[in-house]
Design an enzyme around this catalytic site. Sequence first.
Site, PDB file in Angstrom:
ATOM      1  N   HIS A 105     -19.792   9.964   6.440  1.00  0.00           N
ATOM      2  CA  HIS A 105     -21.175  10.307   6.113  1.00  0.00           C
ATOM      3  C   HIS A 105     -22.141   9.411   6.876  1.00  0.00           C
ATOM      4  CE1 HIS A 105     -21.219   6.805   3.603  1.00  0.00           C
ATOM      5  NE2 HIS A 105     -20.292   7.283   2.797  1.00  0.00           N
ATOM      6  N   HIS A 126     -18.215  -0.421 -10.665  1.00  0.00           N
ATOM      7  CA  HIS A 126     -18.062   0.934 -11.209  1.00  0.00           C
ATOM      8  C   HIS A 126     -18.590   1.089 -12.631  1.00  0.00           C
ATOM      9  CE1 HIS A 126     -15.073   0.855  -7.912  1.00  0.00           C
ATOM     10  NE2 HIS A 126     -15.473   2.091  -7.773  1.00  0.00           N
ATOM     11  N   HIS A 140     -21.314   5.651   7.140  1.00  0.00           N
ATOM     12  CA  HIS A 140     -20.262   5.347   8.116  1.00  0.00           C
ATOM     13  C   HIS A 140     -20.827   5.469   9.533  1.00  0.00           C
ATOM     14  CE1 HIS A 140     -17.504   7.112   4.823  1.00  0.00           C
ATOM     15  NE2 HIS A 140     -17.452   5.799   4.731  1.00  0.00           N
ATOM     16  N   CYS A 175     -16.445  -3.557 -14.979  1.00  0.00           N
ATOM     17  CA  CYS A 175     -16.402  -3.800 -13.540  1.00  0.00           C
ATOM     18  C   CYS A 175     -17.829  -3.710 -12.997  1.00  0.00           C
ATOM     19  CB  CYS A 175     -15.507  -2.746 -12.879  1.00  0.00           C
ATOM     20  SG  CYS A 175     -15.874  -2.558 -11.124  1.00  0.00           S
ATOM     21  N   LYS A 190     -21.471  12.010  -3.674  1.00  0.00           N
ATOM     22  CA  LYS A 190     -21.211  13.447  -3.782  1.00  0.00           C
ATOM     23  C   LYS A 190     -21.798  13.991  -5.066  1.00  0.00           C
ATOM     24  CE  LYS A 190     -16.806  13.995  -1.430  1.00  0.00           C
ATOM     25  NZ  LYS A 190     -15.426  14.293  -1.781  1.00  0.00           N
ATOM     26  N   CYS A 210     -11.778  -0.189  -7.739  1.00  0.00           N
ATOM     27  CA  CYS A 210     -11.820  -1.226  -6.697  1.00  0.00           C
ATOM     28  C   CYS A 210     -10.421  -1.585  -6.211  1.00  0.00           C
ATOM     29  CB  CYS A 210     -12.455  -2.509  -7.220  1.00  0.00           C
ATOM     30  SG  CYS A 210     -14.121  -2.326  -7.809  1.00  0.00           S
ATOM     31  N   CYS A 250      -9.396  -3.089 -12.026  1.00  0.00           N
ATOM     32  CA  CYS A 250     -10.253  -1.907 -11.868  1.00  0.00           C
ATOM     33  C   CYS A 250      -9.578  -0.988 -10.863  1.00  0.00           C
ATOM     34  CB  CYS A 250     -11.647  -2.296 -11.380  1.00  0.00           C
ATOM     35  SG  CYS A 250     -12.597  -0.830 -10.898  1.00  0.00           S
ATOM     36  N   LYS A 253     -28.404   5.811  -3.506  1.00  0.00           N
ATOM     37  CA  LYS A 253     -27.304   5.666  -2.565  1.00  0.00           C
ATOM     38  C   LYS A 253     -26.595   7.018  -2.491  1.00  0.00           C
ATOM     39  CE  LYS A 253     -23.418   2.900  -1.260  1.00  0.00           C
ATOM     40  NZ  LYS A 253     -22.043   2.802  -1.688  1.00  0.00           N
TER      41      LYS A 253
HETATM   42  O1  ME8 Z   1     -14.941  -0.138   2.190  1.00  0.00           O
HETATM   43  N1  ME8 Z   1     -25.355   3.065   3.715  1.00  0.00           N
HETATM   44  O2  ME8 Z   1     -14.339   1.730   3.373  1.00  0.00           O
HETATM   45  P1  ME8 Z   1     -15.516   2.751   3.030  1.00  0.00           P
HETATM   46  C1  ME8 Z   1     -24.893   2.360   4.759  1.00  0.00           C
HETATM   47  N2  ME8 Z   1     -11.890   0.789   3.665  1.00  0.00           N
HETATM   48  N3  ME8 Z   1     -23.604   2.168   5.024  1.00  0.00           N
HETATM   49  C2  ME8 Z   1     -22.711   2.691   4.195  1.00  0.00           C
HETATM   50  C3  ME8 Z   1     -23.101   3.432   3.054  1.00  0.00           C
HETATM   51  C4  ME8 Z   1     -24.498   3.623   2.839  1.00  0.00           C
HETATM   52  N4  ME8 Z   1     -25.010   4.333   1.844  1.00  0.00           N
HETATM   53  N5  ME8 Z   1     -21.995   3.828   2.427  1.00  0.00           N
HETATM   54  C5  ME8 Z   1     -20.938   3.367   3.159  1.00  0.00           C
HETATM   55  C6  ME8 Z   1     -14.145   0.480   2.848  1.00  0.00           C
HETATM   56  N6  ME8 Z   1     -21.383   2.683   4.237  1.00  0.00           N
HETATM   57  C7  ME8 Z   1     -12.840  -0.186   3.248  1.00  0.00           C
HETATM   58  C8  ME8 Z   1     -13.139  -1.156   4.364  1.00  0.00           C
HETATM   59  S1  ME8 Z   1     -12.404  -2.995   6.130  1.00  0.00           S
HETATM   60  C9  ME8 Z   1     -11.141  -4.071   6.258  1.00  0.00           C
HETATM   61  C10 ME8 Z   1     -11.948  -1.966   4.798  1.00  0.00           C
HETATM   62  C11 ME8 Z   1     -20.542   2.102   5.324  1.00  0.00           C
HETATM   63  O3  ME8 Z   1     -15.122   4.062   3.601  1.00  0.00           O
HETATM   64  C12 ME8 Z   1     -20.644   0.619   5.435  1.00  0.00           C
HETATM   65  O4  ME8 Z   1     -20.242   0.200   6.688  1.00  0.00           O
HETATM   66  O5  ME8 Z   1     -15.878   2.698   1.603  1.00  0.00           O
HETATM   67  C13 ME8 Z   1     -19.618   0.131   4.441  1.00  0.00           C
HETATM   68  O6  ME8 Z   1     -19.319  -1.207   4.649  1.00  0.00           O
HETATM   69  C14 ME8 Z   1     -18.513   1.092   4.749  1.00  0.00           C
HETATM   70  O7  ME8 Z   1     -19.199   2.334   4.999  1.00  0.00           O
HETATM   71  C15 ME8 Z   1     -17.545   1.254   3.605  1.00  0.00           C
HETATM   72  O8  ME8 Z   1     -16.690   2.247   3.949  1.00  0.00           O
END
Ligand code: ME8
Length: 654
Positions: A18, A147, A21, A144, A299, A129, A126, A296
């Site tokens: 999204h 959440h 990301h 938590c 879905k 998490c 949790c 934020k």
């Molecule tokens: O945390 N605004 O993956 P994840 C800006 N797999 N950036 C956002 C966002 C938002 N509303 N929502 C998500 C994970 N992000 C783990 C990481 S690393 C060793 C493991 C971005 O898919 C942002 O970069 O939940 C956040 O840090 C990342 O998506 C989290 O992605």
Amino acid sequence: MKNFFVTTPIYYVNASPHLGHAYTTIVADVLARYHRLLGEETFFLTGTDEHGDKIVQAAAGNNQSPQAFVDEVSARFRNLWPVLGVAHDRFVRTTDLQHVRTVQAFLQRVYDRGDIYFGEFGGHYCYGCERFYTEKELNDDGLCPQHLTKPEFICEKNYFFRMSKYLPWLAEHIEKNPSFIRPERYRNEVLAMLESGALEDLCISRPKSRLSWGIELPFDADYVCYVWFDALINYISALGWPDGEDFGRFWPGEHLVAKDILKPHAVFWPAMLKSAGLPLFTHLDVHGYWLVRDAKMSKSLGNVIDPGEICRRFGTDAFRYFLLREMHFGADAGFSEDALVVRINADLANDLGNLFSRVLSMAAKYCDSRVPSPHVLEDDDRSVAELCATVMHNFAQTFAAVQFSQGLESLWELVRALNKYVDAQAPWALHKKGDTERLSTVLHVLLTAMRKVALCLWPVMPATAQTMLEQLGQSAEEGFLRFVDFSVEAETFSGLEPGASLAVTSNLFPRIEVKKEERKKNSAGNKERGKEAKAVDDAKVPAVPAKAQADFDHFSALDVRVGTVLTAGKHPQADRILRLEIDFGEGTPRQILSGIAAWYAPEDLVGRQVCAVLNFAPRKIRGLVSEGMVLTAGDDTCQKILTVDSVPNGSSVN
Ligand code: ME8
């Protein structure tokens, strides 16, 4: 030659990528390109995080094996990046064999150094998490903090990483290196976390009896590695640690994450590296959230922005520019299509596009689309050259300090100043007067400054910058990068070859005309679609007398929550009833009986999230107790369950 290594977090494979990301990855791409402009050899890493409970659950919900599921979703991430103009050097998956090898070598090293011990531990787990919380880390209601659900108290034997041993050293490192975590607010947050004393050793294993989708511990085959300990190591597994030559060449790197995953990156990861005897990363750059309609993205709120779709509709470079310009790195920012259109029209079509269009058409008219030679410079020309140098210095400083919005704002000062210079010098009047020397100088100053703008813009808008350079008679991207030296460029007001042929016209960013009604419709987005659906439904559903007016207190007295169906089967004594075991995040699942056997096969419900009233007194139905009531909608002929778009189990329905 200096090397530069930048990473994004590796994305958790449970959805489509999204806007959030997209932002992190585009920023990493911008940084990588910026360092390439500086002449550094860069390595840019992204990828997907594919182990753990959540993957197993999501795969089951999709009727897929975990491997088939992660293959499919990981490809969705990988395929998006070229659409966003992102050119990463490696895409790491935590199911890659190389990653598994690196994680096991890392674990073994930390174990051999005496930093991993086996112990029995009771902690608040949790599932959202996928980690244990200490008493102190839970919020005041014992929930938590991420959440807001009640964690399950689990007592089991596990392996622990002696993280607490490294915390005083880490605090000192952060104190001594102000730009280790930036912007400053996150550095302060981490220091406060370290001072609070709430952090303890880290549980880094899960018994295979509870979770088998993970990397086996090299020193105990009955356990797999905790998903965060596994995932963080991607930053070095992608470089082939321990023996890959890329590790020696590119590590240490610069990490980019949003504030949601500050703690694992700012605390767990440095402690892990220290224990393994490896150098720390250079910077942890932490950004805020993209909010859509002040919330934020999620879905369940229906406000998730699909970056691929925005690029197709508005253009990749315009989208990249908007993201970098609109968000002050570190703070939250709001996304809306209206704001995007305003920026495209004001900054890109009016300021930048207009500059290129008017200067190139004047050059076509007055000097046959050839770069003219300059003559004597006047004060106004020297001011433009000085502004160019100042802006390029600012640009370099702000980009190195991840202050992209400020860097672009400063660059636009130059773009606006160039438009004013055109108005003030009035080349058409010089032409009329027959002052060809002055006309050539003015056009040369403009074209030279425009080239500098294109140069600065390449990291943010690569395709547009390339077009701009080509319109200015310069070679394409790769050739261009080979001879450009950004620091020299900032010092010298030159770069164009007199006589080189220019484009006759330019139309970089046509204005977007959005009719008022259409804009309303766009920004209402899902709301509109919801209304249409409602209109159809209204037509179908016969009018029924409304229920008598009720008190809000009656509604709020109900405890309605979301849970995932773990098992489902027929009630042994009643054909119309299904017996469900549902996880509401309370530790033990509840048994709920529901009269929906006529409309659902039991296996269709497993893995799905349902809503249920939990605070009715337990009721016995034909010998079995029901501890709640699943909510459904419909009539005597058909009842369908009320479901939601993946929220943590235990979330309240309000
Ligand atoms: O945390 N605004 O993956 P994840 C800006 N797999 N950036 C956002 C966002 C938002 N509303 N929502 C998500 C994970 N992000 C783990 C990481 S690393 C060793 C493991 C971005 O898919 C942002 O970069 O939940 C956040 O840090 C990342 O998506 C989290 O992605």
